[in-house]
Design a protein around this motif. Structure first.
Motif, PDB file in Angstrom:
ATOM      1  N   ALA A  60       0.830  -1.206   0.000  1.00 48.32           N
ATOM      2  CA  ALA A  60       0.000   0.000   0.000  1.00 48.32           C
ATOM      3  C   ALA A  60       0.865   1.256   0.000  1.00 48.32           C
ATOM      4  CB  ALA A  60      -0.929  -0.011   1.216  1.00 48.32           C
ATOM      5  N   SER A  61       1.962   1.210   0.723  1.00 53.21           N
ATOM      6  CA  SER A  61       2.867   2.359   0.746  1.00 53.21           C
ATOM      7  C   SER A  61       3.453   2.620  -0.634  1.00 53.21           C
ATOM      8  CB  SER A  61       3.995   2.120   1.755  1.00 53.21           C
ATOM      9  OG  SER A  61       3.476   1.930   3.053  1.00 53.21           O
ATOM     10  N   ARG A  62       3.650   1.562  -1.394  1.00 52.55           N
ATOM     11  CA  ARG A  62       4.186   1.720  -2.751  1.00 52.55           C
ATOM     12  C   ARG A  62       3.111   2.223  -3.709  1.00 52.55           C
ATOM     13  NH1 ARG A  62       8.266  -0.384  -6.104  1.00 52.55           N
ATOM     14  NH2 ARG A  62       7.999   0.625  -8.129  1.00 52.55           N
ATOM     15  N   HIS A  63       1.936   1.607  -3.696  1.00 50.40           N
ATOM     16  CA  HIS A  63       0.919   1.902  -4.698  1.00 50.40           C
ATOM     17  C   HIS A  63       0.053   3.108  -4.348  1.00 50.40           C
ATOM     18  CE1 HIS A  63       1.483  -1.559  -7.381  1.00 50.40           C
ATOM     19  NE2 HIS A  63       1.812  -2.223  -6.295  1.00 50.40           N
ATOM     20  N   LEU A  64      -0.116   3.394  -3.073  1.00 51.20           N
ATOM     21  CA  LEU A  64      -0.966   4.514  -2.680  1.00 51.20           C
ATOM     22  C   LEU A  64      -0.162   5.760  -2.323  1.00 51.20           C
ATOM     23  CD1 LEU A  64      -3.617   2.686  -0.452  1.00 51.20           C
ATOM     24  CD2 LEU A  64      -3.680   3.148  -2.913  1.00 51.20           C
ATOM     25  N   ILE A  65       0.995   5.568  -1.697  1.00 49.71           N
ATOM     26  CA  ILE A  65       1.802   6.713  -1.266  1.00 49.71           C
ATOM     27  C   ILE A  65       2.919   7.007  -2.262  1.00 49.71           C
ATOM     28  CG2 ILE A  65       3.266   7.634   0.567  1.00 49.71           C
ATOM     29  CD1 ILE A  65       1.722   5.930   2.546  1.00 49.71           C
ATOM     30  N   GLY A  66       3.603   5.957  -2.710  1.00 49.60           N
ATOM     31  CA  GLY A  66       4.700   6.151  -3.652  1.00 49.60           C
ATOM     32  C   GLY A  66       6.062   5.852  -3.074  1.00 49.60           C
ATOM     33  N   LEU A  67       6.109   5.296  -1.852  1.00 49.15           N
ATOM     34  CA  LEU A  67       7.387   4.896  -1.271  1.00 49.15           C
ATOM     35  C   LEU A  67       7.857   3.617  -1.953  1.00 49.15           C
ATOM     36  CD1 LEU A  67       6.723   5.505   2.534  1.00 49.15           C
ATOM     37  CD2 LEU A  67       8.073   6.918   0.988  1.00 49.15           C
ATOM     38  N   ARG A  68       9.087   3.619  -2.415  1.00 52.64           N
ATOM     39  CA  ARG A  68       9.580   2.473  -3.176  1.00 52.64           C
ATOM     40  C   ARG A  68      10.279   1.459  -2.275  1.00 52.64           C
ATOM     41  NH1 ARG A  68      13.166   5.685  -7.258  1.00 52.64           N
ATOM     42  NH2 ARG A  68      13.530   6.795  -5.294  1.00 52.64           N
ATOM     43  N   ASP A 220      -5.219  -6.789  -0.359  1.00 51.38           N
ATOM     44  CA  ASP A 220      -4.283  -7.150  -1.428  1.00 51.38           C
ATOM     45  C   ASP A 220      -4.957  -7.058  -2.797  1.00 51.38           C
ATOM     46  OD1 ASP A 220      -2.175  -7.605   0.297  1.00 51.38           O
ATOM     47  OD2 ASP A 220      -2.632  -9.731   0.546  1.00 51.38           O
ATOM     48  N   LEU A 221      -6.189  -7.548  -2.880  1.00 57.40           N
ATOM     49  CA  LEU A 221      -6.905  -7.501  -4.159  1.00 57.40           C
ATOM     50  C   LEU A 221      -7.199  -6.063  -4.572  1.00 57.40           C
ATOM     51  CD1 LEU A 221      -9.395 -10.490  -3.700  1.00 57.40           C
ATOM     52  CD2 LEU A 221      -7.301 -10.430  -5.068  1.00 57.40           C
ATOM     53  N   PHE A 222      -7.550  -5.235  -3.602  1.00 59.01           N
ATOM     54  CA  PHE A 222      -7.794  -3.822  -3.910  1.00 59.01           C
ATOM     55  C   PHE A 222      -6.526  -3.149  -4.421  1.00 59.01           C
ATOM     56  CE2 PHE A 222      -7.226   0.516  -2.252  1.00 59.01           C
ATOM     57  CZ  PHE A 222      -8.153   1.181  -3.052  1.00 59.01           C
ATOM     58  N   LEU A 223      -5.414  -3.397  -3.742  1.00 58.39           N
ATOM     59  CA  LEU A 223      -4.151  -2.789  -4.160  1.00 58.39           C
ATOM     60  C   LEU A 223      -3.734  -3.279  -5.541  1.00 58.39           C
ATOM     61  CD1 LEU A 223      -2.163  -3.020  -0.800  1.00 58.39           C
ATOM     62  CD2 LEU A 223      -3.136  -0.967  -1.831  1.00 58.39           C
ATOM     63  N   GLY A 224      -4.047  -4.545  -5.826  1.00 57.83           N
ATOM     64  CA  GLY A 224      -3.669  -5.105  -7.114  1.00 57.83           C
ATOM     65  C   GLY A 224      -4.429  -4.507  -8.280  1.00 57.83           C
ATOM     66  N   THR A 225      -5.603  -3.953  -8.014  1.00 52.64           N
ATOM     67  CA  THR A 225      -6.411  -3.365  -9.087  1.00 52.64           C
ATOM     68  C   THR A 225      -6.364  -1.839  -9.095  1.00 52.64           C
ATOM     69  OG1 THR A 225      -8.374  -3.438  -7.648  1.00 52.64           O
ATOM     70  CG2 THR A 225      -7.991  -5.328  -9.095  1.00 52.64           C
ATOM     71  N   TYR A 226      -5.697  -1.249  -8.104  1.00 50.33           N
ATOM     72  CA  TYR A 226      -5.635   0.218  -8.035  1.00 50.33           C
ATOM     73  C   TYR A 226      -4.677   0.748  -9.098  1.00 50.33           C
ATOM     74  CZ  TYR A 226      -4.821   4.924  -6.267  1.00 50.33           C
ATOM     75  OH  TYR A 226      -4.713   6.287  -6.147  1.00 50.33           O
ATOM     76  N   SER A 227      -5.122   1.730  -9.842  1.00 48.58           N
ATOM     77  CA  SER A 227      -4.289   2.300 -10.908  1.00 48.58           C
ATOM     78  C   SER A 227      -4.293   3.827 -10.888  1.00 48.58           C
ATOM     79  CB  SER A 227      -4.775   1.808 -12.279  1.00 48.58           C
ATOM     80  OG  SER A 227      -6.140   2.162 -12.488  1.00 48.58           O
ATOM     81  N   GLY A 228      -4.678   4.409  -9.768  1.00 46.17           N
ATOM     82  CA  GLY A 228      -4.725   5.863  -9.676  1.00 46.17           C
ATOM     83  C   GLY A 228      -3.373   6.462  -9.335  1.00 46.17           C
ATOM     84  N   LEU A 229      -3.366   7.782  -9.172  1.00 50.15           N
ATOM     85  CA  LEU A 229      -2.138   8.479  -8.815  1.00 50.15           C
ATOM     86  C   LEU A 229      -1.762   8.200  -7.363  1.00 50.15           C
ATOM     87  CD1 LEU A 229      -2.668  11.998 -10.454  1.00 50.15           C
ATOM     88  CD2 LEU A 229      -1.091  10.205 -11.201  1.00 50.15           C
TER      89      LEU A 229
END
Length: 243
Positions: A60-68, A220-229
């Motif tokens: 979630a930190s990677r896909h929602l926040i942007g921390l790599r 996990d499923l939600f994060l896997g389908t999230y494609s927003g900024l």
């Protein structure tokens, strides 16, 4: 022994007081009860239950926040080490290992020492081990922290072995990018450590493992389908977004 700083007595008491329903509805709960009666430490069970959530938090930190950071495994392993050693000692050893492994790699490259990958990593591991031994030998006297003298060996071994992963992750990257990824990895590990240390979360995962794991699966499923900024992307391009 790999010591985990969970309140084992409290958790055992809660498990003993819980009344379970049908085994068909609570298969994992019954499996946990059986494992406890067989002598499996409750600390290990709680840690294993929380690791999927830690992985989801890192994702979630990677896909929602942007921390790599350096993937999922490294910050997750670091968070478990922080739970075992305490955040201060864990962060200190982590920084020593990362610094020594990075400078060892740079020194070998500067000296133009041509070695195959595995022998080179073995040499870096040797230097890292010597540095950690030096910290453990002189740390309690110089820094006055008894935690260094009492730290369990297995978290230290995990940290030392992670040096290879950090070195491999740094290959082909500039010093600035590698340092940025290292800092982000440390942030992710500390975030995960906070989740691992929450008593309420430990109790919920232990007493309601089926519901808890389904919630993690849904996340996990939600994060896997999230494609927003991501939040950092929104902040970086905030002027364009406003226009």
């Amino acid at each position: 022994m790999f010591r985990i700083n969970f309140e084992a007595d409290v958790l055992l008491a809660l498990v003993g007081q819980q009344e379970l329903g049908s085994a068909w509805l609570h298969p994992i709960s019954y499996a946990i009860r059986n494992a406890l009666t067989q002598g499996v430490p409750i600390d290990n069970i709680v840690l294993l239950l929380l690791l999927p959530l830690v992985a989801a938090v890192i994702a979630a930190s990677r896909h929602l926040i942007g921390l790599r950071g350096f993937g999922i495994f490294l910050p997750a392993a670091l968070s478990a080490v922080f739970v075992a050693t305490g955040p201060v000692v864990g962060i200190g050893l982590f920084l020593v290992i990362v610094t020594v492994s990075t400078f060892s790699r740079m020194l070998l490259r500067r000296l133009r020492v041509k070695l195959q990958y595995l022998p080179r990593m073995a040499l870096i591991l040797l230097v890292v081990v010597l540095a950690v031994l030096a910290i453990l030998f002189v740390g309690p006297q110089i820094f006055g922290r008894r935690e260094l003298a009492e730290v369990s060996i297995f978290p230290v071994i995990i940290l030392v072995l992670l040096a290879e992963d950090f070195t491999r992750a740094q290959l082909g990257k500039s010093i600035r990018i590698a340092a940025s990824l290292t800092v982000e990895t440390l942030i992710l590990a500390l975030m995960s450590f906070v989740f691992l240390s929450l008593s309420a979360l430990q109790e919920f995962a232990l007493l309601n493992p089926e519901i808890y794991l389904l919630m993690v699966l849904g996340l996990d499923l939600f994060l896997g389908t999230y494609s927003g900024l991501r939040l950092l992307e929104i902040w970086r391009f905030r002027k364009l977004i406003r226009n």
